[in-house]
Design a protein around this motif. Structure first.
Motif, PDB file in Angstrom:
ATOM      1  N   ARG A 333       0.849  -1.220  -0.108  1.00  0.00           N
ATOM      2  CA  ARG A 333      -0.100   0.106  -0.085  1.00  0.00           C
ATOM      3  C   ARG A 333       0.721   1.239   0.027  1.00  0.00           C
ATOM      4  O   ARG A 333       0.610   2.164  -0.591  1.00  0.00           O
ATOM      5  CB  ARG A 333      -0.975   0.107   1.086  1.00  0.00           C
ATOM      6  N   ARG A 337       1.137   4.198  -2.832  1.00  0.00           N
ATOM      7  CA  ARG A 337       0.709   5.578  -2.384  1.00  0.00           C
ATOM      8  C   ARG A 337       2.073   6.580  -3.006  1.00  0.00           C
ATOM      9  O   ARG A 337       1.886   7.518  -3.484  1.00  0.00           O
ATOM     10  CB  ARG A 337       0.479   5.741  -1.176  1.00  0.00           C
ATOM     11  N   HIS A 341       2.196   8.668  -6.700  1.00  0.00           N
ATOM     12  CA  HIS A 341       2.322  10.220  -6.635  1.00  0.00           C
ATOM     13  C   HIS A 341       3.608  10.949  -7.075  1.00  0.00           C
ATOM     14  O   HIS A 341       3.481  11.838  -7.707  1.00  0.00           O
ATOM     15  CB  HIS A 341       1.766  10.684  -4.884  1.00  0.00           C
ATOM     16  N   ILE A 351      -5.715   8.845  -5.033  1.00  0.00           N
ATOM     17  CA  ILE A 351      -5.074   7.701  -4.434  1.00  0.00           C
ATOM     18  C   ILE A 351      -5.725   7.312  -3.120  1.00  0.00           C
ATOM     19  O   ILE A 351      -5.930   6.052  -2.752  1.00  0.00           O
ATOM     20  CB  ILE A 351      -3.273   8.193  -4.299  1.00  0.00           C
ATOM     21  N   GLU A 352      -6.045   8.298  -2.331  1.00  0.00           N
ATOM     22  CA  GLU A 352      -6.544   7.977  -0.957  1.00  0.00           C
ATOM     23  C   GLU A 352      -7.947   7.349  -1.008  1.00  0.00           C
ATOM     24  O   GLU A 352      -8.140   6.432  -0.119  1.00  0.00           O
ATOM     25  CB  GLU A 352      -6.701   9.303  -0.052  1.00  0.00           C
ATOM     26  N   LEU A 355      -7.344   3.750  -1.797  1.00  0.00           N
ATOM     27  CA  LEU A 355      -6.917   3.047  -0.491  1.00  0.00           C
ATOM     28  C   LEU A 355      -7.788   2.824   0.669  1.00  0.00           C
ATOM     29  O   LEU A 355      -7.547   2.250   1.451  1.00  0.00           O
ATOM     30  CB  LEU A 355      -5.444   4.031   0.246  1.00  0.00           C
TER      31      LEU A 355
END
Length: 404
Positions: A333, A337, A341, A351-352, A355
């Motif tokens: 993860r 991330r 980015h 992205i968040e 996730l």
């Protein structure tokens, strides 16, 4: 005449019970079977009553006399020793029923269906090893902040500070359950804020540089374990979901024709949607030939259960990676991330959301599984393509860190 120990020891049974008196209402009753029971005969409110004081020789003559004297003191104060004993037993039974261990186990059982099985097992183990031996028998309403602090300090002193804080939180939740069910008035744990120093922040080991990621992907390609575990390893970097969600994935959540995976995020109890890149769909279609007729995508040794939570980390160790300092199942993860980015310049909020983090927007609206869906679909395919190029060495990484 007062009894002697020799007299009692040598007393023989007969066809009928025999009583031998010591004085003050105390006597030993010898049954036809040979048992010798201490009894106290007394009167209260004009009624004659009997009180059992224990069996001889477990209760000797001296102890029997002391019990008689204690009972006579109660009588002198107008208290029926028989009723007093019953009240004590009832109070003890109530304390036992409302003990911390009984209530904590009840709380754990009550929430069992709402947490991961492994989480339930670990919490119960912490309680059995670190809490119940010291607090378990105490009535929960009588437990004080110093009592809890003593438990936490024992854990902290063995170098497990993070566990100490986790146990404080779990004890607190057990107390809140007791309050809600009317068996405690307050939770002593908030009084302990700061009593145990905060643990140093721990981060899951992760590989976040493209060159090292390329090496890892090639190592996964060369993995010689079972097909199920290798498939999970291949999908872990492509999907970058939490390890527990990957290993417990169920086929019912997948629509390979739509290239989607939907499931409930255990941490936030919210629905989540994972767009599947074509590479992920290809891996899943091949795996479906093997496990598609079962519930779990990655079944364990018991086909009715999901793959072990230790399987991914064990596979990484077999490949030569240190799961404490280099990479863990959770580290995929952080890998995604960071590189999404820094190298692919994907917007952080996209992205968040992928996730499955709670990301309030400008209006304060919490996570929405369909938000940024088109962007996330594009991102997931772009990410899979990028990893594929890294693996074969076709992705050039200039010195300025920009992917070419």
């Amino acid at each position: 005449m007062p009894l002697t120990d020799t007299t009692i020891r040598n007393a023989k049974p007969t066809e009928k019970p025999v009583r031998i008196f010591d004085g003050g209402g105390l006597y030993a009753e010898i049954s036809p079977a040979g048992g010798k029971l201490w009894r106290l005969k007394y009167r209260i409110d004009g009624k004659e009553k009997l009180l059992a004081l224990g069996m001889y020789p477990d209760v000797g003559l001296k102890d029997a006399r002391e019990r008689r004297d204690e009972a006579r003191k109660l009588l002198a104060n107008g208290v029926d020793p028989g009723a007093h004993r019953k009240a004590q037993k009832a109070a003890k039974a109530e304390r036992s029923a409302n003990s911390f261990e009984v209530i904590c186990r009840e709380w754990l059982e009550q929430r069992k269906d709402t947490v991961e099985p492994s989480q339930h097992v670990k919490t119960l183990a912490r309680m059995e090893n670190d809490v119940f031996p010291w607090l378990g028998a105490k009535a929960i309403a009588e437990i004080t902040s110093p009592d809890v602090l003593g438990v936490l300090r024992r854990i902290d002193e063995r170098g497990a500070r993070y566990t100490a804080h986790r146990v404080r939180s779990e004890i607190s939740r057990a107390f809140r359950y007791a309050i809600a069910t009317g068996r405690a008035d307050r939770d002593p744990c908030p009084d302990l804020k700061g009593a145990i120093p905060a643990p140093k922040a721990e981060h899951f080991a992760a590989i976040t540089t493209p060159t090292e990621v390329a090496e890892l992907l090639r190592a996964i390609d060369g993995f010689r374990g079972t097909f199920v575990v290798k498939s999970a390893l291949l999908l872990a970097p492509l999907l970058f979901v939490r390890p527990g969600e990957l290993r417990s994935a169920e086929w019912s959540g997948f629509d390979l024709d739509k290239a989607e995976w939907r499931y409930l995020v255990t941490k936030t109890k919210s629905e989540h949607l994972v767009p599947l890149a074509s590479q992920a769909v290809a891996i899943l279609r091949e795996l479906h030939e093997l496990t598609g007729n079962r519930r779990y995508v990655f079944p364990g040794r018991d086909p009715h259960k999901a793959m072990s939570e230790a399987a991914i980390n064990a596979a990484l160790r077999r490949m030569g990676y240190d799961t404490k300092t280099e990479i863990t199942g959770h580290g995929f993860r952080a890998m995604a991330r960071t590189i999404l980015h820094e190298e692919l310049h994907i917007k952080p909020e996209v992205i968040e959301h992928q996730l499955a983090h709670q990301v309030p927007d400008a209006l304060g609206t919490a996570y929405n599984r369909t938000k940024f869906l088109k962007e996330r679909q594009t991102m997931m395919q772009q990410w899979a393509d990028y990893l594929g190029k890294l693996k074969v060495g076709a992705e050039v990484i200039p010195l300025n860190g920009q992917a070419a």
